[in-house]
Motif scaffolding. Sequence first.
Motif, PDB file in Angstrom:
ATOM      1  N   PHE A   4     -40.673 -33.175  13.866  1.00 46.08           N
ATOM      2  CA  PHE A   4     -41.282 -31.661  13.870  1.00 46.08           C
ATOM      3  C   PHE A   4     -42.806 -31.757  14.417  1.00 46.08           C
ATOM      4  O   PHE A   4     -43.491 -32.547  13.674  1.00 46.08           O
ATOM      5  CB  PHE A   4     -41.128 -30.857  12.908  1.00 46.08           C
ATOM      6  CG  PHE A   4     -41.945 -29.374  13.026  1.00 46.08           C
ATOM      7  CD1 PHE A   4     -41.148 -28.803  13.617  1.00 46.08           C
ATOM      8  CD2 PHE A   4     -43.049 -29.368  12.518  1.00 46.08           C
ATOM      9  CE1 PHE A   4     -41.924 -27.414  13.997  1.00 46.08           C
ATOM     10  CE2 PHE A   4     -43.762 -28.279  12.617  1.00 46.08           C
ATOM     11  CZ  PHE A   4     -42.842 -27.134  13.256  1.00 46.08           C
ATOM     12  N   THR A   5     -43.069 -31.259  15.157  1.00 51.64           N
ATOM     13  CA  THR A   5     -44.499 -31.305  15.891  1.00 51.64           C
ATOM     14  C   THR A   5     -44.944 -29.875  15.861  1.00 51.64           C
ATOM     15  O   THR A   5     -44.448 -29.084  16.624  1.00 51.64           O
ATOM     16  CB  THR A   5     -45.022 -31.829  17.230  1.00 51.64           C
ATOM     17  OG1 THR A   5     -44.295 -33.124  17.106  1.00 51.64           O
ATOM     18  CG2 THR A   5     -46.293 -31.780  17.623  1.00 51.64           C
ATOM     19  N   ARG A  14     -48.419 -25.338  27.193  1.00 56.35           N
ATOM     20  CA  ARG A  14     -48.092 -25.547  28.589  1.00 56.35           C
ATOM     21  C   ARG A  14     -46.588 -25.910  28.947  1.00 56.35           C
ATOM     22  O   ARG A  14     -46.236 -26.458  27.927  1.00 56.35           O
ATOM     23  CB  ARG A  14     -49.093 -26.812  29.239  1.00 56.35           C
ATOM     24  CG  ARG A  14     -50.427 -26.473  29.237  1.00 56.35           C
ATOM     25  CD  ARG A  14     -51.037 -27.885  29.754  1.00 56.35           C
ATOM     26  NE  ARG A  14     -50.828 -28.981  28.985  1.00 56.35           N
ATOM     27  CZ  ARG A  14     -50.668 -29.997  29.492  1.00 56.35           C
ATOM     28  NH1 ARG A  14     -50.459 -30.205  30.519  1.00 56.35           N
ATOM     29  NH2 ARG A  14     -50.339 -31.005  28.637  1.00 56.35           N
ATOM     30  N   ASP A  15     -46.079 -25.369  29.793  1.00 55.59           N
ATOM     31  CA  ASP A  15     -44.518 -25.604  30.092  1.00 55.59           C
ATOM     32  C   ASP A  15     -43.992 -26.026  31.180  1.00 55.59           C
ATOM     33  O   ASP A  15     -44.738 -25.868  32.160  1.00 55.59           O
ATOM     34  CB  ASP A  15     -43.765 -24.361  29.457  1.00 55.59           C
ATOM     35  CG  ASP A  15     -44.034 -23.229  30.577  1.00 55.59           C
ATOM     36  OD1 ASP A  15     -43.008 -23.312  31.576  1.00 55.59           O
ATOM     37  OD2 ASP A  15     -44.901 -22.543  30.411  1.00 55.59           O
ATOM     38  N   ASP A  16     -42.817 -26.571  31.009  1.00 56.75           N
ATOM     39  CA  ASP A  16     -42.156 -27.078  32.564  1.00 56.75           C
ATOM     40  C   ASP A  16     -40.857 -26.034  32.750  1.00 56.75           C
ATOM     41  O   ASP A  16     -40.050 -26.309  33.424  1.00 56.75           O
ATOM     42  CB  ASP A  16     -41.701 -28.224  32.377  1.00 56.75           C
ATOM     43  CG  ASP A  16     -40.560 -28.575  31.282  1.00 56.75           C
ATOM     44  OD1 ASP A  16     -40.214 -27.616  30.493  1.00 56.75           O
ATOM     45  OD2 ASP A  16     -40.203 -30.021  30.990  1.00 56.75           O
ATOM     46  N   GLY A  17     -40.938 -24.999  32.147  1.00 57.07           N
ATOM     47  CA  GLY A  17     -39.774 -23.892  32.222  1.00 57.07           C
ATOM     48  C   GLY A  17     -38.717 -23.585  31.026  1.00 57.07           C
ATOM     49  O   GLY A  17     -38.042 -23.013  30.915  1.00 57.07           O
ATOM     50  N   CYS A  23     -46.322 -29.734  22.436  1.00 58.32           N
ATOM     51  CA  CYS A  23     -45.535 -30.112  21.243  1.00 58.32           C
ATOM     52  C   CYS A  23     -44.200 -30.781  21.475  1.00 58.32           C
ATOM     53  O   CYS A  23     -43.779 -31.464  20.641  1.00 58.32           O
ATOM     54  CB  CYS A  23     -45.522 -29.041  20.406  1.00 58.32           C
ATOM     55  SG  CYS A  23     -44.190 -27.623  20.892  1.00 58.32           S
ATOM     56  N   GLY A  24     -43.639 -30.563  22.764  1.00 56.67           N
ATOM     57  CA  GLY A  24     -42.458 -31.134  23.137  1.00 56.67           C
ATOM     58  C   GLY A  24     -41.265 -30.200  22.527  1.00 56.67           C
ATOM     59  O   GLY A  24     -39.817 -30.520  22.785  1.00 56.67           O
ATOM     60  N   ILE A  30     -38.750 -22.916  19.662  1.00 57.13           N
ATOM     61  CA  ILE A  30     -40.048 -22.206  19.240  1.00 57.13           C
ATOM     62  C   ILE A  30     -39.830 -20.768  18.843  1.00 57.13           C
ATOM     63  O   ILE A  30     -40.294 -20.140  17.939  1.00 57.13           O
ATOM     64  CB  ILE A  30     -41.109 -22.201  20.526  1.00 57.13           C
ATOM     65  CG1 ILE A  30     -41.619 -23.866  20.421  1.00 57.13           C
ATOM     66  CG2 ILE A  30     -42.056 -21.332  20.288  1.00 57.13           C
ATOM     67  CD1 ILE A  30     -42.212 -24.132  21.509  1.00 57.13           C
ATOM     68  N   GLY A  31     -38.803 -20.107  19.642  1.00 55.55           N
ATOM     69  CA  GLY A  31     -38.564 -18.667  19.522  1.00 55.55           C
ATOM     70  C   GLY A  31     -37.887 -18.505  18.505  1.00 55.55           C
ATOM     71  O   GLY A  31     -38.110 -17.367  17.816  1.00 55.55           O
ATOM     72  N   ARG A  32     -36.944 -19.297  17.650  1.00 56.42           N
ATOM     73  CA  ARG A  32     -36.057 -19.166  16.709  1.00 56.42           C
ATOM     74  C   ARG A  32     -36.917 -19.337  15.551  1.00 56.42           C
ATOM     75  O   ARG A  32     -36.820 -18.663  14.506  1.00 56.42           O
ATOM     76  CB  ARG A  32     -35.130 -20.049  16.621  1.00 56.42           C
ATOM     77  CG  ARG A  32     -33.990 -20.357  15.457  1.00 56.42           C
ATOM     78  CD  ARG A  32     -33.277 -18.878  15.365  1.00 56.42           C
ATOM     79  NE  ARG A  32     -32.304 -18.898  14.464  1.00 56.42           N
ATOM     80  CZ  ARG A  32     -32.129 -18.006  13.340  1.00 56.42           C
ATOM     81  NH1 ARG A  32     -33.082 -16.762  13.745  1.00 56.42           N
ATOM     82  NH2 ARG A  32     -31.409 -17.972  12.669  1.00 56.42           N
TER      83      ARG A  32
END
Length: 78
Positions: A4-5, A14-17, A23-24, A30-32
């Motif tokens: 876990f990070t 930052r995201d790739d979609g 954090c990967g 993340i939402g859950r």
Amino acid sequence: MSRFTPCRGKTACRDDGEQCLVCGRSFMEIGRTRELIDALADLACAQGYDNVDEFAAYVARKLVKKVHHRREYGGNTA
């Protein structure tokens, strides 16, 4: 098993979609996690706890015990 990070905050994300590039973690994870934390905060507020730190520590201890138990004995035992 994965590690876990923790999130570094929405401004660091930052995201790739599909996942956060910082954090990967996936956006689903993340939402859950946010939903579960919101539910615990709602419970603490509804109960009017003035010792929220103690409540949070209790939840953390119980979570660790439950995960260890499930890993040792398998399955989703409640």
